[in-house]
Design an enzyme around this catalytic site. Structure first.
Site, PDB file in Angstrom:
ATOM      1  N   MET A   1      -3.436  -0.173   3.856  1.00 25.95           N
ATOM      2  CA  MET A   1      -3.864  -0.729   5.142  1.00 25.95           C
ATOM      3  C   MET A   1      -2.720  -1.571   5.727  1.00 25.95           C
ATOM      4  O   MET A   1      -2.949  -2.455   6.555  1.00 25.95           O
ATOM      5  CB  MET A   1      -5.132  -1.562   4.961  1.00 25.95           C
ATOM      6  CG  MET A   1      -6.290  -0.709   4.445  1.00 25.95           C
ATOM      7  SD  MET A   1      -7.921  -1.302   4.915  1.00 25.95           S
ATOM      8  CE  MET A   1      -7.962  -2.848   4.095  1.00 25.95           C
TER       9      MET A   1
ATOM     10  N   HIS B   1       3.534  -5.053   0.521  1.00 26.99           N
ATOM     11  CA  HIS B   1       4.195  -6.003  -0.380  1.00 26.99           C
ATOM     12  C   HIS B   1       4.721  -5.230  -1.590  1.00 26.99           C
ATOM     13  O   HIS B   1       4.574  -4.001  -1.668  1.00 26.99           O
ATOM     14  CB  HIS B   1       3.227  -7.116  -0.785  1.00 26.99           C
ATOM     15  CG  HIS B   1       1.903  -6.610  -1.273  1.00 26.99           C
ATOM     16  ND1 HIS B   1       1.753  -5.955  -2.482  1.00 26.99           N
ATOM     17  CD2 HIS B   1       0.673  -6.624  -0.700  1.00 26.99           C
ATOM     18  CE1 HIS B   1       0.496  -5.616  -2.638  1.00 26.99           C
ATOM     19  NE2 HIS B   1      -0.191  -5.988  -1.571  1.00 26.99           N
TER      20      HIS B   1
ATOM     21  N   HIS C   1       2.536  -2.564  -3.267  1.00 31.99           N
ATOM     22  CA  HIS C   1       2.554  -1.237  -2.616  1.00 31.99           C
ATOM     23  C   HIS C   1       3.850  -0.502  -2.963  1.00 31.99           C
ATOM     24  O   HIS C   1       3.843   0.696  -3.238  1.00 31.99           O
ATOM     25  CB  HIS C   1       2.506  -1.383  -1.087  1.00 31.99           C
ATOM     26  CG  HIS C   1       1.220  -1.924  -0.554  1.00 31.99           C
ATOM     27  ND1 HIS C   1       1.139  -3.121   0.110  1.00 31.99           N
ATOM     28  CD2 HIS C   1      -0.041  -1.411  -0.577  1.00 31.99           C
ATOM     29  CE1 HIS C   1      -0.109  -3.331   0.489  1.00 31.99           C
ATOM     30  NE2 HIS C   1      -0.849  -2.319   0.081  1.00 31.99           N
TER      31      HIS C   1
ATOM     32  N   SER D   1      -2.173  -8.053   0.488  1.00 34.42           N
ATOM     33  CA  SER D   1      -1.787  -8.180   1.896  1.00 34.42           C
ATOM     34  C   SER D   1      -2.360  -9.462   2.490  1.00 34.42           C
ATOM     35  O   SER D   1      -1.821 -10.015   3.443  1.00 34.42           O
ATOM     36  CB  SER D   1      -2.328  -6.997   2.691  1.00 34.42           C
ATOM     37  OG  SER D   1      -1.859  -5.810   2.136  1.00 34.42           O
TER      38      SER D   1
HETATM   39  O1  PAF Z   1      -6.981  -0.462  -0.915  1.00 34.03           O
HETATM   40  C1  PAF Z   1      -6.820  -0.299   0.314  1.00 34.03           C
HETATM   41  O2  PAF Z   1      -5.828  -0.730   0.899  1.00 34.03           O
HETATM   42  C2  PAF Z   1      -7.878   0.462   1.095  1.00 34.03           C
HETATM   43  O3  PAF Z   1      -9.150   0.217   0.589  1.00 34.03           O
HETATM   44  C3  PAF Z   1      -7.592   1.973   1.194  1.00 34.03           C
HETATM   45  C4  PAF Z   1      -7.633   2.627  -0.168  1.00 34.03           C
HETATM   46  C5  PAF Z   1      -6.237   2.204   1.841  1.00 34.03           C
HETATM   47  C6  PAF Z   1      -8.660   2.649   2.069  1.00 34.03           C
HETATM   48  O4  PAF Z   1      -8.680   2.131   3.350  1.00 34.03           O
END
Ligand code: PAF
Length: 280
Positions: free
Chosen positions: A30, A34, A37, A187
């Site tokens: 989303m 950071h 990710h 985030s």
């Molecule tokens: O973990 C997340 O950032 C969200 O829940 C995802 C998996 C991208 C779904 O919107």
């Protein structure tokens, strides 16, 4: 790095890649990226020919409009991080594009995995998550998809989604990434005020305390002890603390050596909601 906003264009590009029998790794996000990710992306890059990252703040997984409005958005910075990380393809659809003008979640059942913790405290949350992740899987058809263990309940639910619907993708959970002081990377951390940021490592300290206490006493006593510590805490408001078996997410009467367990915590630090967990 190629950036797509339209699913038709993304699908065209990916079908060309699949014709060459290339493995596709997918990291849904989303945004407000950071190092947690980036570690998922790096794992995907090591194990696939092509890595696709989506950035989409999914409205149907928020039960609280304010929370959705407040969710951090740092698209330019995210794109520059992704380029440096060597991401091949980024998908940034609008809600209309991905939801076909009907921004609603489908109802799912995950055999009880959704009844506690995030599912209990954020009504409809996992219907929203599963709806969007299934849409992404349909469009991208990845070989492997990567999810952080910080959202451990989400990870188990996605595994169940894939199993129940025979979706041909391997779901890979990756360890929680932490700041030096133990705070799980999220985030949402950039939204923490100074006081709250300073207090937040208490969450991980409490999880470690649970691990230690469980070797000395019962699950009930352990939970009472940690709840008591939070009651005294001036900044962090405990939403839940939960001990569960990893596969079923059910709380056991007592721990068995043959099974794997985790402890989970959710707190509100000012207006920011934080979750974390630890393997026991
Ligand atoms: O973990 C997340 O950032 C969200 O829940 C995802 C998996 C991208 C779904 O919107």
């Amino acid at each position: 790095m190629q950036v797509f906003e339209k699913r038709s264009a993304l699908k065209r590009c990916l079908s060309f890649i699949k014709e060459q029998n290339k493995q596709i790794g997918f990291v849904p996000t989303m945004g407000a990226l950071h190092n947690g990710h980036l570690s998922l992306i790096s794992t995907s890059k090591k194990n696939n020919h092509i890595t696709v990252v989506s950035i989409f703040v999914n409205p149907t997984q928020f039960d609280n409009k304010e929370d959705l409005k407040k969710y951090p958005k740092t698209l330019e910075h995210d794109l520059s991080l992704l380029k440096t990380a060597g991401c091949d393809i980024v998908f940034i659809p609008t809600a209309e594009e991905i939801y076909d003008h009907q921004v609603v979640a489908t109802s799912f059942s995950f055999n009880g995995l959704e009844d506690q913790m995030e599912g209990k405290f954020r009504k409809g949350h996992f219907d929203g998550v599963a709806t969007i992740v299934q849409k992404f899987f349909n469009i991208i058809s990845p070989t492997n998809s990567y999810f952080g263990e910080k959202d451990f309940q989400q990870l188990q639910i996605i595994k169940k989604l894939v199993q129940k619907n025979n979706i041909p993708v391997r779901i890979i959970g990756c360890p929680v990434f932490r700041e030096k002081d133990g705070l799980a990377m999220s985030s949402r951390n950039i939204k923490l005020g100074k006081k709250e940021r300073k207090a937040a490592p208490f969450i991980y300290q409490s999880l470690k305390k649970i691990n230690q206490k469980l070797s000395e006493t019962t699950i009930e006593e352990t939970l009472l002890f940690v709840e008591g510590q939070f009651e005294k805490h001036p900044i962090l408001n405990l939403e839940y603390i939960f001990i569960a078996e990893e596969k079923t997410l059910q709380t056991p009467k007592k721990l068995e050596t043959s099974k794997k367990y985790r402890a989970f915590i959710a707190v509100n630090a000012g207006t920011v909601r934080l979750i974390d967990n630890i393997s026991l």
